[in-house]
Write a protein that holds these residues in place. Structure first.
Motif, short mmCIF file in Angstrom:
data_model
loop_
_atom_site.label_atom_id
_atom_site.label_comp_id
_atom_site.label_asym_id
_atom_site.label_seq_id
_atom_site.Cartn_x
_atom_site.Cartn_y
_atom_site.Cartn_z
N LEU A 17 42.75 42.06 36.93
CA LEU A 17 42.40 41.07 37.95
C LEU A 17 42.50 41.67 39.35
N GLY A 18 43.51 42.48 39.57
CA GLY A 18 43.71 43.09 40.89
C GLY A 18 42.61 44.05 41.30
N GLU A 19 41.89 44.60 40.33
CA GLU A 19 40.81 45.56 40.64
C GLU A 19 39.49 44.87 40.95
N LEU A 20 39.39 43.58 40.70
CA LEU A 20 38.12 42.89 40.81
C LEU A 20 37.80 42.48 42.25
N PRO A 21 36.51 42.41 42.59
CA PRO A 21 36.13 41.85 43.89
C PRO A 21 36.64 40.40 43.99
N GLU A 22 36.94 39.98 45.18
CA GLU A 22 37.57 38.68 45.42
C GLU A 22 36.80 37.52 44.77
N ASP A 23 35.48 37.49 44.90
CA ASP A 23 34.71 36.36 44.35
C ASP A 23 34.83 36.29 42.83
N ILE A 24 34.85 37.42 42.17
CA ILE A 24 34.97 37.44 40.71
C ILE A 24 36.39 37.07 40.30
N ARG A 25 37.37 37.61 40.99
CA ARG A 25 38.76 37.27 40.70
C ARG A 25 38.98 35.76 40.85
N GLU A 26 38.44 35.17 41.91
CA GLU A 26 38.59 33.72 42.12
C GLU A 26 37.96 32.93 40.98
N ARG A 27 36.79 33.35 40.53
CA ARG A 27 36.14 32.65 39.42
C ARG A 27 36.99 32.74 38.15
N LEU A 28 37.51 33.91 37.87
CA LEU A 28 38.33 34.08 36.66
C LEU A 28 39.61 33.25 36.74
N LEU A 29 40.20 33.19 37.90
CA LEU A 29 41.42 32.38 38.06
C LEU A 29 41.13 30.89 37.91
N LEU A 30 39.96 30.45 38.38
CA LEU A 30 39.57 29.04 38.19
C LEU A 30 39.37 28.73 36.71
N VAL A 31 38.74 29.64 36.00
CA VAL A 31 38.54 29.45 34.56
C VAL A 31 39.90 29.42 33.86
N GLN A 32 40.78 30.31 34.24
CA GLN A 32 42.11 30.35 33.63
C GLN A 32 42.87 29.05 33.89
N GLU A 33 42.74 28.53 35.09
CA GLU A 33 43.41 27.27 35.44
C GLU A 33 42.88 26.12 34.58
N LYS A 34 41.58 26.10 34.37
CA LYS A 34 40.94 25.01 33.61
C LYS A 34 41.19 25.15 32.11
N ALA A 35 41.01 26.37 31.57
CA ALA A 35 41.08 26.59 30.12
C ALA A 35 42.47 26.98 29.63
N GLY A 36 43.28 27.52 30.52
CA GLY A 36 44.59 28.00 30.10
C GLY A 36 44.60 29.48 29.75
N PHE A 37 43.43 30.10 29.79
CA PHE A 37 43.31 31.54 29.51
C PHE A 37 41.99 32.02 30.11
N ILE A 38 41.84 33.33 30.21
CA ILE A 38 40.57 33.91 30.69
C ILE A 38 39.80 34.39 29.47
N PRO A 39 38.63 33.80 29.20
CA PRO A 39 37.83 34.29 28.08
C PRO A 39 37.50 35.77 28.27
N ASN A 40 37.61 36.50 27.19
CA ASN A 40 37.41 37.95 27.26
C ASN A 40 36.05 38.35 27.81
N VAL A 41 35.02 37.52 27.61
CA VAL A 41 33.69 37.85 28.12
C VAL A 41 33.73 38.08 29.63
N PHE A 42 34.52 37.30 30.35
CA PHE A 42 34.61 37.46 31.80
C PHE A 42 35.20 38.82 32.15
N LEU A 43 36.26 39.18 31.47
CA LEU A 43 36.93 40.45 31.76
C LEU A 43 36.06 41.65 31.39
N VAL A 44 35.40 41.55 30.22
CA VAL A 44 34.57 42.67 29.77
C VAL A 44 33.37 42.87 30.70
#
Length: 192
Positions: A17-44
């Motif tokens: 997460l720390g290596e990602l551009p801010e806009d992508i990191r924010e999107r992943l954190l929003l997904v994590q907040e909503k789903a309780g986890f980050i789907p691997n597709v986002f990270l890959v």
């Protein structure tokens, strides 16, 4: 006996997460907040930020828009064509989403295994027949296919949506298979 290390989620580098551009990191954190986890597709897919942004923009345009096709029906298209493309990640992940959107714990398994025998409507069967033709014989799609959809209340705009979802997830399925993308364990129990 020591615990086994978790299996990799991709055969390609996966950014933190720390290596990602801010806009992508924010999107992943929003997904994590909503789903309780980050789907691997986002990270890959975040391995390539520009492609991630384009992929997600097209995904959202296809899957989140209002229209005649329900969100559950859109997921049915993904699950059906992803199974035919032998994409474990998309069948598991979108199967979970389908169970939730359809409010039916059985439907994703039925559709993934054999949509022709699933407890779906004739309209949904026609939709999935068309999606499968697009997935494997797009060159053979003709006016008769659109006429069949029209008999079920699905017009040209819906035909476009079905075709676009089947085509987009064909690309997604291939990338998931090439990257050896692993479904998150959380998906297996969602909506059951």
């Amino acid at each position: 006996m020591s615990a086994q290390a978790p299996l990799p989620i991709s055969r390609f580098p996966v950014p933190t997460l720390g290596e990602l551009p801010e806009d992508i990191r924010e999107r992943l954190l929003l997904v994590q907040e909503k789903a309780g986890f980050i789907p691997n597709v986002f990270l890959v897919l975040a391995h390539r930020p520009e492609e991630f942004r384009a992929f997600m923009a097209y995904h959202d345009a296809l899957m989140d828009k209002p229209g005649v096709l329900t969100k559950a029906e859109r997921e049915m298209i993904v699950v059906t064509t992803s199974n035919a493309n032998q994409c474990q990640y998309c069948v598991v992940a979108h199967g979970a989403i389908l169970r939730i959107r359809a409010k039916n714990p059985l439907i994703a398994d039925q559709v993934a295994i054999n949509y022709r025998k699933a407890d779906i409507t004739p309209r949904q069967k026609a939709m999935l027949d068309f999606a499968m033709k697009v997935a494997f014989e797009a060159y053979a799609v003709g006016d008769d296919d659109l006429a069949t959809l029209a008999q079920h209340g699905l017009g040209q705009e819906e035909a476009w949506d079905i075709a676009a979802i089947a085509a987009f997830f064909g690309m997604s399925n291939r990338m998931a298979n090439v990257t050896s993308m692993r479904p998150n364990d959380e998906f297996y129990t969602m909506g059951r």
